[in-house]
Design a protein around this motif. Structure first.
Motif, mmCIF file in Angstrom:
data_model
loop_
_atom_site.group_PDB
_atom_site.id
_atom_site.type_symbol
_atom_site.label_atom_id
_atom_site.label_comp_id
_atom_site.label_asym_id
_atom_site.label_seq_id
_atom_site.Cartn_x
_atom_site.Cartn_y
_atom_site.Cartn_z
ATOM 1 N N ALA A 110 0.839 -1.198 0.000
ATOM 2 C CA ALA A 110 0.000 0.000 0.000
ATOM 3 C C ALA A 110 0.877 1.252 0.000
ATOM 4 C CB ALA A 110 -0.944 -0.001 1.197
ATOM 5 N N GLN A 111 1.994 1.207 0.731
ATOM 6 C CA GLN A 111 2.909 2.353 0.725
ATOM 7 C C GLN A 111 3.543 2.550 -0.653
ATOM 8 O OE1 GLN A 111 5.677 3.037 3.943
ATOM 9 N NE2 GLN A 111 4.555 1.565 5.229
ATOM 10 N N ILE A 112 3.925 1.450 -1.278
ATOM 11 C CA ILE A 112 4.484 1.542 -2.631
ATOM 12 C C ILE A 112 3.428 2.118 -3.580
ATOM 13 C CG2 ILE A 112 5.258 0.171 -4.613
ATOM 14 C CD1 ILE A 112 6.672 -1.678 -2.529
ATOM 15 N N SER A 113 2.202 1.647 -3.454
ATOM 16 C CA SER A 113 1.111 2.138 -4.306
ATOM 17 C C SER A 113 0.888 3.629 -4.093
ATOM 18 C CB SER A 113 -0.175 1.363 -4.006
ATOM 19 O OG SER A 113 -0.013 -0.007 -4.285
ATOM 20 N N ALA A 114 0.874 4.054 -2.837
ATOM 21 C CA ALA A 114 0.693 5.474 -2.532
ATOM 22 C C ALA A 114 1.842 6.300 -3.117
ATOM 23 C CB ALA A 114 0.600 5.685 -1.022
ATOM 24 N N GLY A 115 3.057 5.801 -2.988
ATOM 25 C CA GLY A 115 4.217 6.508 -3.545
ATOM 26 C C GLY A 115 4.144 6.626 -5.062
ATOM 27 N N LEU A 116 3.697 5.562 -5.723
ATOM 28 C CA LEU A 116 3.526 5.617 -7.186
ATOM 29 C C LEU A 116 2.511 6.684 -7.572
ATOM 30 C CD1 LEU A 116 3.441 1.797 -8.029
ATOM 31 C CD2 LEU A 116 5.196 3.439 -8.770
ATOM 32 N N LEU A 117 1.376 6.689 -6.884
ATOM 33 C CA LEU A 117 0.327 7.659 -7.211
ATOM 34 C C LEU A 117 0.808 9.091 -6.976
ATOM 35 C CD1 LEU A 117 -3.391 7.250 -6.626
ATOM 36 C CD2 LEU A 117 -2.323 9.401 -6.018
ATOM 37 N N VAL A 118 1.397 9.346 -5.828
ATOM 38 C CA VAL A 118 1.855 10.702 -5.495
ATOM 39 C C VAL A 118 2.989 11.146 -6.416
ATOM 40 C CG1 VAL A 118 2.982 12.105 -3.705
ATOM 41 C CG2 VAL A 118 1.048 10.627 -3.110
ATOM 42 N N GLY A 119 3.982 10.295 -6.631
ATOM 43 C CA GLY A 119 5.099 10.655 -7.519
ATOM 44 C C GLY A 119 4.646 10.922 -8.939
ATOM 45 N N GLY A 120 3.738 10.097 -9.452
ATOM 46 C CA GLY A 120 3.201 10.304 -10.799
ATOM 47 C C GLY A 120 2.387 11.574 -10.900
ATOM 48 N N ALA A 121 1.535 11.800 -9.916
ATOM 49 C CA ALA A 121 0.698 13.003 -9.933
ATOM 50 C C ALA A 121 1.562 14.267 -9.893
ATOM 51 C CB ALA A 121 -0.283 12.991 -8.763
#
Length: 159
Positions: A91-102
């Motif tokens: 979930a942390q990796i997923s959150a990091g992907l979303l935030v970094g991409g955004a």
């Protein structure tokens, strides 16, 4: 939290580096298109003023700034949620992907006025008319991961 931060930073860096390398370095901004491994991979320059698939695209500054604000609000919300709930590693990796991409796409909107999309992939007789970028992949994967790796049965874990 550290995993989310490292993932966001890495995602943001890869997105921006790929855009600089391809859009500026390979001069795709002027060339328009480059066949890399046809039909599987083509670099095709596209300026996305909207969100996915050009939805909400328009020439108005209000739309541009509205998308920037919404992207920042969602990123901040996801970031605060990670800090508050201490979700598991995926979930942390997923959150990091979303935030970094955004944040990568927000930088494009601030710098260029639109998101620089350049990846185009087709296969097996299907001609994909759309272009995307590393940030788009990360946002999609991050959102999907948050759906899959959070909620009931995905309790907090120290990572």
């Amino acid at each position: 939290m550290r995993i989310a931060a490292l993932t966001a930073l890495t995602t943001f860096g890869l997105d921006q580096a790929s855009k600089i390398a391809v859009v500026q370095g390979l001069d795709l901004i002027n060339r328009g298109q480059m066949d890399i491994w046809p039909p599987f991979l083509t670099f095709r320059m596209a300026w996305n003023q909207g969100i996915n698939f050009g939805l909400f695209a328009g020439q108005t500054e209000a739309i541009r700034w509205g998308i920037i604000v919404v992207s920042l609000v969602i990123s901040a919300w996801v970031w605060l949620w990670v800090r508050k709930t201490a979700p598991g590693r995926w979930a942390q990796i997923s959150a990091g992907l979303l935030v970094g991409g955004a944040l990568g796409n927000v930088i494009d909107r601030l710098w260029y006025g639109a998101v620089a999309d350049f990846l185009n992939m087709s296969c097996c007789g299907f001609e994909n008319p759309y272009a995307f970028n590393v940030a788009d992949i990360a946002i999609f994967a991050g959102a999907a991961g948050l759906v899959l790796f959070t909620g009931k049965g995905a309790g907090p874990q120290k990572a």
